[in-house]
Design a protein around this motif. Structure first.
Motif, mmCIF file in Angstrom:
data_model
loop_
_atom_site.group_PDB
_atom_site.id
_atom_site.type_symbol
_atom_site.label_atom_id
_atom_site.label_comp_id
_atom_site.label_asym_id
_atom_site.label_seq_id
_atom_site.Cartn_x
_atom_site.Cartn_y
_atom_site.Cartn_z
ATOM 1 N N LYS A 1 -5.756 -10.263 -3.069
ATOM 2 C CA LYS A 1 -4.910 -11.349 -2.644
ATOM 3 C C LYS A 1 -5.763 -12.655 -2.781
ATOM 4 N N ASP B 1 0.846 -1.156 0.142
ATOM 5 C CA ASP B 1 -0.097 0.107 -0.071
ATOM 6 C C ASP B 1 0.792 1.223 -0.010
ATOM 7 N N ALA C 1 -4.107 -4.611 -8.343
ATOM 8 C CA ALA C 1 -4.608 -3.665 -7.310
ATOM 9 C C ALA C 1 -5.606 -2.804 -8.060
ATOM 10 N N GLN D 1 -0.431 -11.976 -2.678
ATOM 11 C CA GLN D 1 -1.009 -11.126 -3.459
ATOM 12 C C GLN D 1 -1.071 -11.772 -4.861
ATOM 13 N N VAL E 1 -6.218 2.624 -1.824
ATOM 14 C CA VAL E 1 -5.502 1.479 -2.527
ATOM 15 C C VAL E 1 -6.116 0.147 -1.955
ATOM 16 N N LYS E 2 -6.472 -0.837 -2.903
ATOM 17 C CA LYS E 2 -6.878 -2.186 -2.589
ATOM 18 C C LYS E 2 -6.149 -3.079 -3.503
ATOM 19 N N ILE E 3 -5.248 -3.951 -2.739
ATOM 20 C CA ILE E 3 -4.316 -4.894 -3.257
ATOM 21 C C ILE E 3 -5.111 -6.199 -3.214
#
Length: 88
Positions: free
Chosen positions: A36, A16, A47, A43, A32-34
């Protein structure tokens, strides 16, 4: 109006703070959205970055698409709006 940017080909060590730092060069980063993997928690290399305006999202896509980030070439596009969201 869509303010989200789709980011692919992220290196596994990108988090992030690194994404916020990079995308803040194009404007104000709202979130921010990564993504998973549900089973492993690792990950997925993808994103979504939410910018404060649609203009900033377009600017970020043009600035960072095919740019080197931590040894990888990013794929950055304006995210498509989810037309199914909210429907049942």
């Amino acid at each position: 109006m869509n303010r989200n940017v789709y980011v692919a080909n992220l290196p596994p060590e990108a988090g992030d703070p690194e994404l916020r730092n990079l995308f803040s060069k194009a404007g104000s980063v709202m979130s921010v959205k990564i993504l998973k993997d549900r089973q492993t928690g690792q990950q997925r290399g993808v994103a979504f970055v939410e910018m404060s305006t649609r203009w900033e999202a377009r600017r970020a896509a043009s600035m960072f698409n095919k740019q080197d980030f931590m040894g990888r070439l990013l794929l950055v596009k304006e995210a498509k709006e989810n037309r199914r969201a909210g429907r049942r």
